[in-house]
Design an enzyme around this catalytic site. Structure first.
Site, mmCIF file in Angstrom:
data_model
loop_
_atom_site.group_PDB
_atom_site.id
_atom_site.type_symbol
_atom_site.label_atom_id
_atom_site.label_comp_id
_atom_site.label_asym_id
_atom_site.label_seq_id
_atom_site.Cartn_x
_atom_site.Cartn_y
_atom_site.Cartn_z
ATOM 1 N N MET A 1 -7.378 -34.389 25.281
ATOM 2 C CA MET A 1 -6.715 -35.645 25.043
ATOM 3 C C MET A 1 -6.270 -36.231 26.378
ATOM 4 O O MET A 1 -5.158 -36.023 26.817
ATOM 5 C CB MET A 1 -5.500 -35.428 24.133
ATOM 6 C CG MET A 1 -4.734 -36.701 23.881
ATOM 7 S SD MET A 1 -3.095 -36.423 23.201
ATOM 8 C CE MET A 1 -2.151 -36.169 24.685
ATOM 9 N N PRO A 2 -7.159 -36.934 27.054
ATOM 10 C CA PRO A 2 -6.748 -37.563 28.309
ATOM 11 C C PRO A 2 -5.738 -38.685 28.064
ATOM 12 O O PRO A 2 -5.775 -39.362 27.042
ATOM 13 C CB PRO A 2 -8.049 -38.138 28.867
ATOM 14 C CG PRO A 2 -9.133 -37.430 28.142
ATOM 15 C CD PRO A 2 -8.581 -37.070 26.810
ATOM 16 N N LEU A 3 -4.852 -38.848 29.017
ATOM 17 C CA LEU A 3 -3.938 -39.984 29.031
ATOM 18 C C LEU A 3 -4.374 -40.854 30.194
ATOM 19 O O LEU A 3 -4.473 -40.377 31.328
ATOM 20 C CB LEU A 3 -2.494 -39.530 29.219
ATOM 21 C CG LEU A 3 -1.475 -40.633 29.485
ATOM 22 C CD1 LEU A 3 -1.387 -41.593 28.300
ATOM 23 C CD2 LEU A 3 -0.118 -40.037 29.792
#
Length: 127
Positions: A1-3
């Protein structure tokens, strides 16, 4: 889950900003195998006095269309995957919405997987 955090000068239309997020997301899917619906992005538009950068750092000529992209990801990717991601992002954004390659600046922040919070009010850690 990249931000993903995207900073740019204020004044670009909504379609331009959407093209940025879509181009970055397509690159994350292709190079980091991120699920298509796994998207967490923040766009911040800055006036000229609040968007400070070196227009000639490392002899790269940057314009008012400079885009700063900060990606926070787990530290599970190889150097080759990171380089491929950088290239894909720059290629995607050059194609649409037409950002000059020299105006794309990418900062990758890596965190340990066990330090990644998935939210819902309580820090939950992936092991």
């Amino acid at each position: 889950m990249p931000l993903t955090r995207i900073a740019l000068r204020a004044g670009k239309p909504a379609a331009y900003r959407q093209a940025l997020t879509e181009g970055i997301q397509r690159a994350l899917i292709a190079e980091f195998n991120v699920p298509e619906d796994d998207i967490f992005m923040v766009i911040s538009e800055q006036d000229e006095s609040n968007f400070v950068y070196n227009r000639n750092y490392l002899d790269i000529q940057r314009s008012d269309d400079f885009v700063l992209i900060q990606l926070t990801v787990t530290n599970s990717r190889t150097q080759e995957q990171k380089k491929a991601l950088y290239k894909r992002i720059v290629d995607n954004l050059a194609e649409y919405p037409g950002v000059r390659r020299e105006d794309v600046f990418i900062n990758l922040v890596e965190v340990l997987k066990e330090n990644w919070s998935f939210g819902n009010g309580i820090a939950q850690y992936a092991l």
